[in-house]
Design an enzyme around this catalytic site. Structure first.
Site, PDB file in Angstrom:
ATOM      1  N   HIS A  67       9.480 -18.144  -6.515  1.00  0.00           N
ATOM      2  CA  HIS A  67       8.285 -18.970  -6.559  1.00  0.00           C
ATOM      3  C   HIS A  67       7.810 -19.100  -7.994  1.00  0.00           C
ATOM      4  O   HIS A  67       8.135 -18.261  -8.847  1.00  0.00           O
ATOM      5  CB  HIS A  67       7.165 -18.329  -5.730  1.00  0.00           C
ATOM      6  CG  HIS A  67       7.353 -18.456  -4.249  1.00  0.00           C
ATOM      7  ND1 HIS A  67       7.499 -19.663  -3.622  1.00  0.00           N
ATOM      8  CD2 HIS A  67       7.387 -17.511  -3.260  1.00  0.00           C
ATOM      9  CE1 HIS A  67       7.620 -19.469  -2.313  1.00  0.00           C
ATOM     10  NE2 HIS A  67       7.570 -18.181  -2.073  1.00  0.00           N
ATOM     11  N   CYS A 116      10.199 -24.774  -8.478  1.00  0.00           N
ATOM     12  CA  CYS A 116       9.414 -25.968  -8.729  1.00  0.00           C
ATOM     13  C   CYS A 116       8.662 -25.835 -10.035  1.00  0.00           C
ATOM     14  O   CYS A 116       8.418 -24.748 -10.517  1.00  0.00           O
ATOM     15  CB  CYS A 116       8.421 -26.216  -7.609  1.00  0.00           C
ATOM     16  SG  CYS A 116       9.210 -26.664  -6.082  1.00  0.00           S
TER      17      CYS A 116
END
Length: 307
Positions: free
Chosen positions: A142, A183
């Site tokens: 993450h 991301c």
């Protein structure tokens, strides 16, 4: 900000918790490389001894050491307070097998805290790489703005990842490759139709070097990111992430014949031509992804077989 995953073997991106009901998983990690400090211009030309003949061989790193080098893969899938990154294990296993085929000594670690990650990087930078061609580090986790997360939720600024390798060490003059599957923001990539390809052609699943007198600390690095700044990165819960899976497939075919940067360019095309999200939410359905790499390499990389 975190992964959005499709629990029904669809596609996911790393998004915030309000999007979890849309059955997606998204990696969020925005990157900003620190700018090298400017130095005064030297008006005196370097001596001829410092110059290299401009032949074809000089365009490639001389991978002539006994060993290819170490490759560290960190796969963070299960977090203490963030959603699970389902499907990421596929990426770790696939990339490990691929790099072993290229003679890397691969270590795959799972579910590392921020402190664990930094210790791994610091120890590796201090290790003896004098008999190695290069070094590779890949992390799937993450992320947030300008950072990646350990499984404990603590962040590491992107610039800190490669910082231990910018000190005097046995990797100076050798390529150092960093791959980030994460991301880099919350935007979704829009698409336009093209005559070359379209929905009908899209899948739904989501040391060798002679000594140099002076070397900039930022030289010989390659950073490959699965997506552009501000955008999501997609991962399929059944097959793994678009970027890493496509990278592995291209390396298997072209890794011993084409330069790594050529493969990364082909990888960008491969992902946009063959990948399109399939989710239950219309807002995230039929979205694409655009990878990017940043290079300070001074030569090309080809993973020719070791003798």
């Amino acid at each position: 900000m975190w992964d959005v995953v499709d629990r029904n073997n669809l596609d996911e991106v790393d998004a915030d918790k309000d999007n979890r009901e849309d059955n997606m998983n998204v990696d969020l990690s925005q990157h900003r490389l620190s700018q090298p400090t400017a130095r005064p211009v030297d008006d005196h030309p370097r001596s001829n001894n410092a110059r290299r003949d401009n032949d074809d061989d000089d365009d490639f790193y001389k991978f002539d050491k006994p060993y290819r080098g170490n490759a560290i893969i960190i796969n963070n899938e299960k977090f203490q307070s963030m959603p699970e990154r389902a499907g990421s294990k596929k990426d770790g296993e696939a990339l490990k097998r691929c790099l072993e085929d290229f003679d890397f000594s691969v270590t795959l670690k799972e579910n590392c805290s921020a402190a664990d990650i930094m210790k791994i990087l610091t120890d590796e930078a201090r290790a003896d790489h004098s008999q190695d061609d290069c070094f590779l580090f890949a992390i799937f986790t993450h992320g947030g703005k300008d950072c990646i997360y350990g499984v404990d939720g603590k962040e590491i600024h992107i610039d800190k990842v490669s910082e231990p390798f910018k000190q005097k060490n046995s990797l100076i003059g050798k390529p150092k490759i960093f791959i980030f599957q994460a991301c880099r923001g919350e935007r979704l990539m829009d698409s336009v139709e093209s005559d070359g390809f379209g929905p009908d052609n899209v899948e739904s699943d989501g040391v060798g070097e002679p000594p140099r007198a002076r070397v900039p600390v930022e030289a010989d690095f390659l950073y490959a990111f699965s997506t552009l700044p501000d955008y999501y990165s997609w991962r399929n819960t059944g097959h793994g992430s678009w970027y890493i899976q496509a990278m592995v497939n291209l390396l298997k075919v072209h890794g011993t014949k084409k330069s790594f940067t050529d493969i990364l360019t082909r990888l960008n095309r491969e992902v946009i031509e063959t990948r399109e999200s399939k989710t239950k939410a219309s807002y995230t359905n039929r979205r694409q992804q655009m990878g990017v790499y940043v290079s300070t390499l001074t030569r090309n990389i080809i993973f020719k077989p070791k003798c």
